[in-house]
Design an enzyme around this catalytic site. Sequence first.
Site: not given
Length: 268
Positions: A14-16, A35, A56, A149, A153, A182
């Site tokens: 999904s997403g990006i 995924d 995973d 998080y 990053k 996003v």
Amino acid sequence: MSEGRHVLVTGAASGIGAAVVASFAADGWTVTGVDLREAPLRASLEGLAATPIVADLAEPDAPERVVRRAWESGGPLDALVNAAGIYPARPFLDLDAALWDRVQAVNVRAPMLAVRAYAALAVAAGRPGSVVNISSGAALRARPGAAHYSTSKAALEMLTRAAAVELGGAGIRVNAVSPGFVTVDSTANPVTEEYAAAVSVNPLGRRGRPEDIAAAVRWLVSPAAEWVTGTILRVDGGASAGTTALPAHWPGLTDVQTPGLDHEGAHL
């Protein structure tokens, strides 16, 4: 078109990640998508020249296993895109070791192990390659509930630079794309509209789309960027340059600030 070229994309359900898969597939690449969620992954890849791998990536042996499987089943890899990531909200005083470790495992350790495995195979085969990691504006700016998080990053961005330095001599370029907010409507990493509104203000005046990030990834992998490595490309509508959310701090000038006046306000 890029027929015969092969890319591995993590976080492809999904997403990006899904947008990156679609972008490569539209250009004729063979795609292997990874995924944790099997049903969304298969739905994301349906109708594309893409092979799903369910894994995973927090498991220590999973990243290398996935890279080797992709290489052996789909042919040598020309590129790796690490788009998988998790973003659980947890206040700092409630943050425990288990959640901290899982975030670091998925967001930092897995990309490191995947890049290492990919680079080892590419070097052994005498092939150049390209890696793109998906970072975040959180690497530069802390926010409530995201200590784990933001740290992950920031670490991913340094990992990108470190790998670029060590792998450049083998012809392997390593870069990162750092998105602003996003809209992905993620069930894996949901956010409230209140949060989205607070973090999505930027000079260009709109929220990002997954396709915006996919286009940046494709450029970094392309021959047009063949002399680019160790770069963190901010694709955020200008959010990292500054904010439009604040008013002017004062409507006029004080006597001290006015050009042509002495300290008592008399003209020089």
